[in-house]
Design an enzyme around this catalytic site. Structure first.
Site, mmCIF file in Angstrom:
data_model
loop_
_atom_site.group_PDB
_atom_site.id
_atom_site.type_symbol
_atom_site.label_atom_id
_atom_site.label_comp_id
_atom_site.label_asym_id
_atom_site.label_seq_id
_atom_site.Cartn_x
_atom_site.Cartn_y
_atom_site.Cartn_z
ATOM 1 N N GLU A 1 36.663 -47.069 -17.064
ATOM 2 C CA GLU A 1 35.253 -47.304 -17.533
ATOM 3 C C GLU A 1 34.113 -48.086 -17.947
ATOM 4 O OE1 GLU A 1 32.199 -42.914 -15.920
ATOM 5 O OE2 GLU A 1 33.277 -43.094 -17.587
ATOM 6 N N HIS B 1 61.247 -40.195 -12.480
ATOM 7 C CA HIS B 1 62.209 -39.949 -11.146
ATOM 8 C C HIS B 1 61.365 -39.512 -9.659
ATOM 9 C CE1 HIS B 1 65.676 -37.705 -13.193
ATOM 10 N NE2 HIS B 1 64.787 -37.791 -14.225
ATOM 11 N N LYS C 1 27.469 -41.175 -6.738
ATOM 12 C CA LYS C 1 26.107 -40.599 -6.145
ATOM 13 C C LYS C 1 25.152 -40.550 -5.032
ATOM 14 C CE LYS C 1 27.441 -39.792 -11.266
ATOM 15 N NZ LYS C 1 26.901 -39.707 -12.179
HETATM 16 O O1 PA5 Z 1 31.301 -41.650 -20.113
HETATM 17 C C1 PA5 Z 1 30.824 -41.681 -18.800
HETATM 18 O O2 PA5 Z 1 29.285 -41.621 -19.436
HETATM 19 C C2 PA5 Z 1 30.720 -40.372 -17.930
HETATM 20 O O3 PA5 Z 1 32.004 -40.142 -17.831
HETATM 21 C C3 PA5 Z 1 30.204 -39.093 -18.229
HETATM 22 O O4 PA5 Z 1 30.355 -38.694 -18.939
HETATM 23 C C4 PA5 Z 1 30.070 -37.738 -17.240
HETATM 24 O O5 PA5 Z 1 29.677 -38.290 -16.003
HETATM 25 C C5 PA5 Z 1 29.124 -37.051 -17.188
HETATM 26 O O6 PA5 Z 1 28.116 -37.236 -17.134
HETATM 27 P P1 PA5 Z 1 26.975 -36.060 -18.397
HETATM 28 O O7 PA5 Z 1 27.373 -35.515 -19.462
HETATM 29 O O8 PA5 Z 1 25.757 -36.762 -17.672
HETATM 30 O O9 PA5 Z 1 26.397 -34.623 -17.214
#
Ligand code: PA5
Length: 429
Positions: A281, A302, A417
């Site tokens: 990410e 495996h 989203k």
């Molecule tokens: O690393 C990130 O920013 C994302 O993975 C968020 O943690 C995830 O989308 C959850 O978001 P939130 O904490 O706003 O619910």
């Protein structure tokens, strides 16, 4: 703490040259320290551990104790950075089939109706409490799950008592969860605005669930503080986190686009999931980035072992090992020896695993031409885990800057989203 990062199984011509990175690493380190680089508004994780107060630790431990004393099941309700860190630590330390008195359940990380229904049915038979975690406070998966859990608790315990069974971790001021938590009077812990989700395991996002799982959070915090020191230098020769980032960058430029985070321990599978989120990410942007995948060996030898050995030369491996197993078991002697295993009877299983590891490294690195980075830590404890996580975060930040991208945002995640909200008919989409 022994922290041994080695590039022995990366062939000479693919090994990073510290001299080529020395100046650029210093420059990017200064940007991280001064907060002048891309995403500088999300650098709160860098020295968060060393700024944690005893009062904060006490408050977390107090509520965690209340949960442990009054409930038998704990639901962690969150997704992505709001749950992967705590799950990684809890499973690494307590194991997958933990015998701890507190059963840990995860919800809010999926929209699957089958999983959700099964968890809900299970919870009907349990005395459960909940920690809902969301920085934005508006994440669909988490919000739906929490709406269901809240209703269940209120129907079972009544509105007043249900409050005691709920903790919310969210932004100090913003977001729907903050409004809801304030209105309902839940115990809350804050997620600092300058720490992004995937860097937040050291905040209450990770610490509270980890404490409820019976793990010593002081030790975990100490590991992070140790990490701040061990991986704090701007000198590439003295900073393994930066060496790791530069080795990855070198391999990436040579055409290796996939890194396999490998462990030989199933209890570390979620730690790899955490690392995947952290690196993917952070660094997968602007048509660039190394893709991190993960694997548990020998299990996956495996299945995907064939590809690693003889498939396209697109990947390299980073193998994380904790040298001294916390537990071990001896292979029994059998008079009849029908399975032919007596040649290793009396040996520890860890010894066999070590030989499998050595054999695999040689097979992959030499016969398979798959570069192999090795990271060995002496023993798995909350402290070493904390140091490892800090190491990864520091390497990730440097890796992002080496690619010329912002390692602290995630604009691409919003695209699905928006489509989903549009299809669901949400106002404004
Ligand atoms: O690393 C990130 O920013 C994302 O993975 C968020 O943690 C995830 O989308 C959850 O978001 P939130 O904490 O706003 O619910």
């Amino acid at each position: 703490m022994e922290f041994d990062l080695k590039f022995d199984y990366v062939k000479e011509d693919k090994r990073f040259n510290p001299d080529q990175y020395r100046e650029i690493v210093k420059k990017y380190d200064k940007m991280l320290v001064d907060g002048t680089g891309l995403g500088h508004e999300f650098l709160g994780w860098m020295h968060y551990a060393s700024s944690i107060s005893q009062d904060f630790i006490d408050a977390i431990n107090k509520k965690a104790k209340y949960f442990r004393d009054n409930f038998d099941t704990f639901v962690i309700c969150g997704i992505g950075g709001s749950y992967l860190g705590s799950r990684a630590v809890i499973e690494a330390i307590n194991g997958i089939y933990s015998q701890d008195k507190m059963k840990i359940i995860y919800l809010g990380q999926t929209l699957d109706s089958n999983y959700t229904t099964q968890v809900i049915d299970y919870l009907k038979t349990r005395n459960f409490c909940v920690c809902v975690i969301s920085k934005s406070g508006t994440t669909t998966e988490t919000s739906i799950a929490f709406r269901i859990l809240k209703e269940m608790l209120e129907n079972k315990l009544g509105k007043e008592k249900a409050k005691d069974a709920i903790v919310a971790v969210t932004d100090k001021e913003k977001g729907a969860l903050r409004t809801l938590a304030n209105r309902e009077g839940y115990t809350t812990f804050e997620l600092p605005g300058n720490i992004g989700g995937r860097y937040s395991v050291i905040s209450a996002v990770g610490l509270f669930p980890i404490a409820v799982a019976g793990i010593n959070i002081q030790e975990f915090i100490n590991g992070f503080i140790e990490g701040e020191k061990m991986f704090g230098s701007d000198d590439i020769d003295k900073n393994p986190a930066y060496q790791y980032a530069c080795q990855k960058n070198t391999l990436y430029k040579l055409g290796y686009k996939v890194e396999f985070a490998v462990t030989y321990e199933p209890r570390l599978a979620m730690l790899n999931e955490w690392a995947k989120q952290l690196f993917d990410e952070s660094n997968g942007k602007e048509d660039k980035g190394l893709l991190i995948m993960s694997s548990v060996f020998t299990t996956d030898l495996h299945s995907i072992g064939q590809f690693i050995q003889e498939g396209s030369k697109i990947l390299f491996e980073t193998v994380l090992t904790f040298k001294n197993p916390n537990k071990d078991i001896e292979i029994p002697f059998d008079k009849e020896d029908l399975d032919g295993l007596n040649y290793i009877a009396g040996k520890k299983l860890s010894f066999v695993c070590e030989k499998a590891h050595q054999g695999t490294t040689i097979a992959h690195a030499f016969n398979g031409n798959v570069p192999n980075i090795s990271l060995q830590i002496d023993k798995l404890t909350p402290e070493t885990l904390g140091a490892y996580m800090y190491f990864s975060m520091k390497a990730c930040a440097m890796g992002g800057y080496l690619l010329g991208i912002n390692p602290f945002n995630q604009p691409g995640v919003e695209v699905y989203k928006r489509n989903m909200f549009h299809l669901l008919g949400k106002k404004g989409y």
